[in-house]
Design a protein around this motif. Structure first.
Motif, PDB file in Angstrom:
ATOM      1  N   ALA B 287     -11.880 -22.286  10.455  1.00 48.55           N
ATOM      2  CA  ALA B 287     -12.674 -22.073   9.247  1.00 48.55           C
ATOM      3  C   ALA B 287     -11.761 -21.506   8.171  1.00 48.55           C
ATOM      4  CB  ALA B 287     -13.807 -21.091   9.533  1.00 48.55           C
ATOM      5  N   ALA B 288     -11.887 -22.020   6.935  1.00 50.21           N
ATOM      6  CA  ALA B 288     -11.097 -21.477   5.820  1.00 50.21           C
ATOM      7  C   ALA B 288     -11.915 -20.370   5.173  1.00 50.21           C
ATOM      8  CB  ALA B 288     -10.772 -22.569   4.822  1.00 50.21           C
ATOM      9  N   GLU B 289     -11.481 -19.146   5.369  1.00 48.40           N
ATOM     10  CA  GLU B 289     -12.223 -17.989   4.840  1.00 48.40           C
ATOM     11  C   GLU B 289     -11.475 -17.410   3.648  1.00 48.40           C
ATOM     12  OE1 GLU B 289     -15.159 -16.793   5.502  1.00 48.40           O
ATOM     13  OE2 GLU B 289     -15.536 -18.358   6.964  1.00 48.40           O
ATOM     14  N   GLU B 290     -12.240 -17.035   2.620  1.00 45.30           N
ATOM     15  CA  GLU B 290     -11.598 -16.637   1.378  1.00 45.30           C
ATOM     16  C   GLU B 290     -11.559 -15.122   1.176  1.00 45.30           C
ATOM     17  OE1 GLU B 290     -14.757 -17.774   1.473  1.00 45.30           O
ATOM     18  OE2 GLU B 290     -15.897 -17.155  -0.296  1.00 45.30           O
ATOM     19  N   ALA B 291     -10.568 -14.720   0.387  1.00 47.92           N
ATOM     20  CA  ALA B 291     -10.470 -13.311  -0.020  1.00 47.92           C
ATOM     21  C   ALA B 291     -10.134 -13.270  -1.500  1.00 47.92           C
ATOM     22  CB  ALA B 291      -9.383 -12.608   0.790  1.00 47.92           C
ATOM     23  N   ALA B 292     -10.846 -12.420  -2.241  1.00 50.65           N
ATOM     24  CA  ALA B 292     -10.531 -12.213  -3.658  1.00 50.65           C
ATOM     25  C   ALA B 292      -9.561 -11.057  -3.739  1.00 50.65           C
ATOM     26  CB  ALA B 292     -11.805 -11.907  -4.435  1.00 50.65           C
ATOM     27  N   LEU B 293      -8.380 -11.317  -4.288  1.00 51.15           N
ATOM     28  CA  LEU B 293      -7.292 -10.327  -4.210  1.00 51.15           C
ATOM     29  C   LEU B 293      -6.759  -9.934  -5.579  1.00 51.15           C
ATOM     30  CD1 LEU B 293      -5.402 -12.403  -1.538  1.00 51.15           C
ATOM     31  CD2 LEU B 293      -6.408 -10.178  -1.059  1.00 51.15           C
ATOM     32  N   THR B 294      -6.389  -8.681  -5.705  1.00 57.14           N
ATOM     33  CA  THR B 294      -5.631  -8.270  -6.882  1.00 57.14           C
ATOM     34  C   THR B 294      -4.156  -8.473  -6.539  1.00 57.14           C
ATOM     35  OG1 THR B 294      -5.388  -6.009  -6.101  1.00 57.14           O
ATOM     36  CG2 THR B 294      -7.324  -6.473  -7.446  1.00 57.14           C
ATOM     37  N   ARG B 295      -3.327  -8.413  -7.544  1.00 56.35           N
ATOM     38  CA  ARG B 295      -1.890  -8.592  -7.328  1.00 56.35           C
ATOM     39  C   ARG B 295      -1.354  -7.547  -6.340  1.00 56.35           C
ATOM     40  NH1 ARG B 295       1.451 -11.286 -11.434  1.00 56.35           N
ATOM     41  NH2 ARG B 295       3.385 -11.557 -10.337  1.00 56.35           N
ATOM     42  N   GLU B 296      -1.881  -6.334  -6.440  1.00 60.20           N
ATOM     43  CA  GLU B 296      -1.408  -5.244  -5.584  1.00 60.20           C
ATOM     44  C   GLU B 296      -1.806  -5.471  -4.124  1.00 60.20           C
ATOM     45  OE1 GLU B 296      -3.152  -4.691  -8.526  1.00 60.20           O
ATOM     46  OE2 GLU B 296      -1.214  -4.455  -9.532  1.00 60.20           O
ATOM     47  N   GLN B 297      -2.945  -6.145  -3.926  1.00 57.65           N
ATOM     48  CA  GLN B 297      -3.416  -6.372  -2.544  1.00 57.65           C
ATOM     49  C   GLN B 297      -2.719  -7.554  -1.873  1.00 57.65           C
ATOM     50  OE1 GLN B 297      -7.468  -6.897  -3.629  1.00 57.65           O
ATOM     51  NE2 GLN B 297      -8.013  -4.739  -3.399  1.00 57.65           N
ATOM     52  N   LEU B 298      -2.057  -8.381  -2.683  1.00 63.01           N
ATOM     53  CA  LEU B 298      -1.480  -9.624  -2.168  1.00 63.01           C
ATOM     54  C   LEU B 298      -0.467  -9.417  -1.027  1.00 63.01           C
ATOM     55  CD1 LEU B 298      -1.586 -12.700  -2.567  1.00 63.01           C
ATOM     56  CD2 LEU B 298       0.241 -12.457  -4.241  1.00 63.01           C
ATOM     57  N   PRO B 299       0.548  -8.517  -1.181  1.00 64.21           N
ATOM     58  CA  PRO B 299       1.528  -8.367  -0.090  1.00 64.21           C
ATOM     59  C   PRO B 299       0.870  -7.971   1.232  1.00 64.21           C
ATOM     60  CG  PRO B 299       2.295  -7.258  -2.082  1.00 64.21           C
ATOM     61  CD  PRO B 299       0.889  -7.668  -2.339  1.00 64.21           C
ATOM     62  N   ALA B 300      -0.081  -7.037   1.188  1.00 65.51           N
ATOM     63  CA  ALA B 300      -0.743  -6.602   2.427  1.00 65.51           C
ATOM     64  C   ALA B 300      -1.528  -7.752   3.057  1.00 65.51           C
ATOM     65  CB  ALA B 300      -1.674  -5.431   2.124  1.00 65.51           C
ATOM     66  N   PHE B 301      -2.156  -8.570   2.200  1.00 68.31           N
ATOM     67  CA  PHE B 301      -2.923  -9.712   2.723  1.00 68.31           C
ATOM     68  C   PHE B 301      -1.981 -10.728   3.383  1.00 68.31           C
ATOM     69  CE2 PHE B 301      -4.958 -13.902   2.236  1.00 68.31           C
ATOM     70  CZ  PHE B 301      -6.142 -13.662   2.903  1.00 68.31           C
ATOM     71  N   LEU B 302      -0.822 -10.952   2.744  1.00 70.36           N
ATOM     72  CA  LEU B 302       0.145 -11.904   3.318  1.00 70.36           C
ATOM     73  C   LEU B 302       0.678 -11.387   4.651  1.00 70.36           C
ATOM     74  CD1 LEU B 302       2.098 -12.917   0.103  1.00 70.36           C
ATOM     75  CD2 LEU B 302       0.393 -14.239   1.324  1.00 70.36           C
ATOM     76  N   ASN B 303       0.917 -10.075   4.718  1.00 67.29           N
ATOM     77  CA  ASN B 303       1.369  -9.476   5.984  1.00 67.29           C
ATOM     78  C   ASN B 303       0.325  -9.670   7.071  1.00 67.29           C
ATOM     79  OD1 ASN B 303       3.798  -8.610   5.066  1.00 67.29           O
ATOM     80  ND2 ASN B 303       3.081  -6.544   4.514  1.00 67.29           N
ATOM     81  N   LEU B 304      -0.945  -9.471   6.683  1.00 62.94           N
ATOM     82  CA  LEU B 304      -2.041  -9.633   7.646  1.00 62.94           C
ATOM     83  C   LEU B 304      -2.077 -11.073   8.182  1.00 62.94           C
ATOM     84  CD1 LEU B 304      -4.702  -8.599   8.981  1.00 62.94           C
ATOM     85  CD2 LEU B 304      -5.892  -9.347   6.916  1.00 62.94           C
TER      86      LEU B 304
END
Lengths: 109, 385
Positions: B287-304
């Motif tokens: 399933a393609a699940e979405e997240a709305a991200l700020t620029r600051e949240q992006l690195p942590a999301f990519l790590n996850l």
């Protein structure tokens, strides 16, 4: 009977994601009757439901072309209809149609 | 006379259905949720909608507005509800070439709208993955697509709308009132007509930039002249492979000659493949699940995503990234995204499936709106709040 999907790797109705892209060319777009939508016909086949509405689909292949999941829609519906017929549950219209074919008269008259 | 029998009188003969097959056909949408409704009504004009709402309010019958039933969050499935099928609101009229707007009924599908506009040299830009979705349904979810990069979301493309609230009061929505109605998933009003912005048909070219990861892609995007850029989509290596591209990369499409890929047919095919990516993943059990991200949240999301082995791609330009997760892992994704401080949503709405992930401050605002427009709570109960 060998269905086409067994030959070319296409999928059965259980792969349906209910997206409705198959309805781009179905009579649903004109009648707006959800029962007549190809999505619902596939849903019936997917869920093993026995219903006269399995005969609403025209099996013209248009829905199959639009299906993003490569479902052999027409085969899946024929399969579901066959299951119904095997249980003696085919529709009155169908029985009359085949009776006319057996008698050698125009089934559409 | 009981409430159910009275409902029959609210619409034309043939537009009321409570037979077994109709209830079955309206008992599901694309979310996989199921709930057998009480009856299905297909109003043909505003007066019929008003009468249904007034009647439903009097008898406290739950009412669920429904378009094509293509939503994946269960926004139009409800046990025991009166389904208000708005597909008969299918008018496409008053194309204003100067203001670049057109008036559409809530039941018009994106495919129907774009087919009609194409004849006049225009198009509606916010095309979802599923073109059979209705404009009313998409507006009520505030659906985000690739081209949200250029045109924004449904708040930005709708100039005005008409609706009924649960009490059967008619509203012409503009400005702040309109903003409050978009994305409320039918819990406070029933959208009837919408004036949407359109774009003239244009050239189509593209660039594909290699990028180490989404953060690098975002930096590359910053240095691009945005003029004429329609969309900016990021694909990690695995997602790029599905599109037969070398990844990770950033795909930018332009409405002019700026892109180095100038073969329109190739670019259109690439964008069509992108549009089908979520469904391709679903076919693979993901399933393609979405997240709305700020620029600051992006690195942590990519790590996850890297840690969990989730394929990552999406509307980088619009601040929405998607991760391909096992269907059984969706809740894990939602919770871990939330733990990062990001919103596990923003593309498809929340509906019934994800209502507990709606932020508290949004819920508070929605409850205030509901108090004002639907104090008996008959409209789409169980959705969002």
């Amino acid at each position: 009977m060998t269905f086409r999907r067994e030959e070319d790797g296409r999928k059965g109705a259980d792969a349906c994601i209910l997206c409705r892209l198959c309805d781009a060319g179905s009579s649903y777009g004109v009648t707006l009757d959800e029962r007549r939508s190809l999505r619902h016909t596939v849903w019936l086949a997917k869920n093993g439901r026995e219903s006269a509405w399995l005969y609403a689909a025209m099996l013209n292949g248009v829905g199959e072309k639009a299906c993003p999941m490569s479902i052999a829609i027409d085969d899946a519906i024929i399969e579901a209809r066959r299951r119904m017929a095997a249980k003696g549950l085919e529709t009155k219209e169908n029985r009359e149609f085949f009776e006319k074919v057996r008698r050698g008269v125009n089934p559409y008259a | 006379m009981d409430a159910e029998r009275l409902l029959r009188r609210m619409v034309d003969q043939g537009d009321y259905a409570a037979d077994e097959e109709s209830l079955l056909a309206y008992s599901y949408d694309a979310s996989g949720l199921e709930g057998r409704p009480l009856a299905v009504l297909k109003p043909r004009d505003e007066e019929q909608v008003r009468r249904i709402l007034v009647h439903a309010n009097q008898y406290r019958l739950p009412v669920v507005p429904r378009g094509a039933g293509t939503g994946i969050r269960g926004g139009c499935v409800k046990e025991g509800a009166v389904i208000l099928d708005l597909r008969h609101f299918d008018a496409i009229e008053r194309l204003d070439a100067q203001r670049r707007t057109v008036d559409v009924g809530a039941g018009v599908t994106v495919r129907e709208l774009n087919a009609a506009l194409a004849k006049r040299g225009y198009r509606f830009p916010l095309v979802p993955d599923d073109e059979e979705a209705t404009i009313g349904g998409l507006a009520s979810q505030n659906h985000i697509t690739e081209e949200s990069f250029l045109v924004g979301d449904y708040h930005d493309v709708i100039e005005q709308a008409t609706c009924f609230d649960a009490l059967g009061r008619h509203h012409l929505l503009k400005g702040a009132d309109l903003a409050k109605a978009i994305g409320t998933e039918g819990i406070a009003s029933v959208l009837l007509t919408l004036r949407v912005k359109v774009l003239p048909t244009h050239k189509l070219t593209a660039d594909i930039f290699p990028a180490k990861d989404a953060a690098a892609a975002l930096d590359a995007l910053d240095s691009l002249p945005k003029k004429g850029a329609l969309l900016a989509e990021y694909f990690d290596a695995a997602a790029a492979r599905l599109l037969k591209l070398e990844g990770p990369c950033l795909l930018v499409a332009y409405a002019n000659d700026d892109g180095s890929y100038k073969d329109r047919e190739y670019v259109e095919a690439l964008l069509a493949k992108r549009k089908g990516l979520e469904k391709t993943l679903w076919a693979k059990g993901l399933a393609a699940e979405e997240a709305a991200l700020t620029r600051e949240q992006l690195p942590a999301f990519l790590n996850l995503c890297a840690k969990e082995g989730w394929m990552c791609f999406g509307h980088l330009g619009g601040g929405i990234l998607l991760a391909a997760v096992e269907r059984t892992e969706r809740e894990t994704f939602w919770n871990k995204t939330l733990a990062l401080g990001a919103l596990p949503g923003g593309k498809h709405g929340f509906g019934r499936v994800k209502r507990e992930y709606v932020p508290q401050e949004v819920k508070k605002m929605l409850l205030e709106l509901k108090e004002e427009r639907d104090y008996n709570g008959i409209l789409n109960p169980g959705v969002l709040v």
